[in-house]
Design a protein around this motif. Structure first.
Motif, PDB file in Angstrom:
ATOM      1  N   GLY A  67       0.834  -1.296  -0.177  1.00  0.00           N
ATOM      2  CA  GLY A  67       0.005  -0.209   0.101  1.00  0.00           C
ATOM      3  C   GLY A  67       0.675   1.230   0.037  1.00  0.00           C
ATOM      4  N   TYR A  68       2.140   1.086   0.027  1.00  0.00           N
ATOM      5  CA  TYR A  68       2.861   2.347   0.017  1.00  0.00           C
ATOM      6  C   TYR A  68       4.069   2.187  -1.085  1.00  0.00           C
ATOM      7  N   GLY A  69       4.599   3.262  -1.673  1.00  0.00           N
ATOM      8  CA  GLY A  69       5.519   3.424  -2.554  1.00  0.00           C
ATOM      9  C   GLY A  69       5.306   2.443  -3.529  1.00  0.00           C
ATOM     10  N   PRO A  73      -0.621  -2.764  -3.847  1.00  0.00           N
ATOM     11  CA  PRO A  73      -1.711  -1.968  -2.931  1.00  0.00           C
ATOM     12  C   PRO A  73      -2.290  -2.902  -1.949  1.00  0.00           C
ATOM     13  N   CYS A  74      -2.972  -2.230  -1.133  1.00  0.00           N
ATOM     14  CA  CYS A  74      -3.414  -3.242   0.021  1.00  0.00           C
ATOM     15  C   CYS A  74      -4.938  -3.134   0.207  1.00  0.00           C
ATOM     16  N   GLY A 168       2.510   7.460  -5.606  1.00  0.00           N
ATOM     17  CA  GLY A 168       2.262   7.079  -7.157  1.00  0.00           C
ATOM     18  C   GLY A 168       0.584   6.606  -6.817  1.00  0.00           C
ATOM     19  N   VAL A 169       0.474   5.687  -7.564  1.00  0.00           N
ATOM     20  CA  VAL A 169      -0.729   4.932  -7.773  1.00  0.00           C
ATOM     21  C   VAL A 169      -1.185   4.550  -6.164  1.00  0.00           C
ATOM     22  N   ASN A 170      -0.400   4.306  -5.409  1.00  0.00           N
ATOM     23  CA  ASN A 170      -0.817   3.955  -4.220  1.00  0.00           C
ATOM     24  C   ASN A 170      -1.169   5.140  -3.044  1.00  0.00           C
ATOM     25  N   TYR A 173      -4.377   4.327  -1.028  1.00  0.00           N
ATOM     26  CA  TYR A 173      -4.170   3.199  -0.068  1.00  0.00           C
ATOM     27  C   TYR A 173      -3.266   3.612   1.186  1.00  0.00           C
ATOM     28  N   ALA A 174      -2.225   4.479   0.837  1.00  0.00           N
ATOM     29  CA  ALA A 174      -1.245   4.832   1.895  1.00  0.00           C
ATOM     30  C   ALA A 174      -2.082   5.884   2.727  1.00  0.00           C
TER      31      ALA A 174
END
Length: 263
Positions: A67-69, A73-74, A168-170, A173-174
């Protein structure tokens, strides 16, 4: 001298995890394992892991949680025990994947909590030492207030833009994975104090006196509960990110602490 780094994606618990190896792993010396904060990732650590590795003459492993960097994803929402799951499920698999037998945990904020949970889980191989910067061992009003303010900053756009460069795309989620868990009313009862009495490894806790996400009650609860050697560093004119705000003080204290306990 700058230590060589290797960036790679590895599969842990069915997830793609972004990793960075600093220096060369050897069985004769412990590896520093860096555990980032609730909105962090490899890139947001900046040059701190490399500087600490060079200072101590040790190799390091830095990774971005799911979910990070650049990691997978989470699922959202994150479970309220997401730090416990990271400590007891994901981190042991990462250590095993890299064949690490000796290690020191270096955590910040959520990462510091994960380090404490792992160290207090009796069924897991213990670390040789723990560096916990601005850890959370229970939920405080100041934490909720700080995260509420961060949510407002995120939703007005400035904080989202700043973090999106790293995640970015996360990005959703982050941020949502972190903020929605902490702002869930049931999280008020969250505590990892039950893990503390089983921690026998030497612990260094570092916190800024102006931390807007936690008070010194977190340090006191840790100091009063752990079974092993305990040291602390309280920094004046410092907020929630001591490694970034007071790097010289932090690097010097960690070097002294590790040198003392690794002899």
């Amino acid at each position: 001298m700058t230590l060589p780094t290797v960036d790679n994606i590895v599969t842990i618990a069915g997830l793609q995890i972004e990793t960075r190896i600093i220096g060369d792993f050897t069985p004769q010396k412990p590896v520093l394992i860096f555990l980032h904060e609730g909105l962090g990732c490899i890139a947001l650590w900046q040059d701190f892991p490399g500087l600490l590795c060079e200072r101590l003459g040790l190799a390091g492993l830095v990774y971005s949680r799911a979910g990070y960097g650049g990691s997978s994803p989470c699922p959202l929402p994150r479970p309220l025990d997401y730090m416990e799951r990271e400590a007891e499920d994901v981190l042991p698999q990462l250590i095993e994947h890299f064949g690490i037998s000796r290690f020191i945990l270096v955590g910040h904020s959520d990462g510091a909590s994960i380090a404490l949970i792992y160290s207090g889980s009796c069924e897991l191989p213990p670390p040789e030492a723990v560096i916990a910067m601005a850890p959370h061992v229970f939920c405080e009003d100041i934490s909720i207030e700080g995260i509420t303010a961060a949510k407002i900053a995120y939703e007005t756009g400035h904080l989202k833009w700043k973090l999106e460069r790293f995640h970015g795309v996360n990005i959703e989620y982050a941020f949502r994975g972190w903020s929605d868990a902490w702002l869930n009313p049931r999280f008020r009862k969250w505590s990892i104090e039950k893990f503390l009495p089983a921690i026998t490894a030497p612990i260094l806790v570092i916190q800024g006196r102006n931390d807007r996400f936690g008070t010194t009650a977190q340090i006191e609860a840790t100091e009063n509960s752990v079974a092993g050697p305990f040291e602390k560093l309280l920094l004046n004119d410092c907020g929630h990110n001591p490694w970034h705000e007071k790097p010289d003080d932090v690097l010097s204290k960690i070097e002294t602490f590790i040198t003392r306990h690794m002899q």
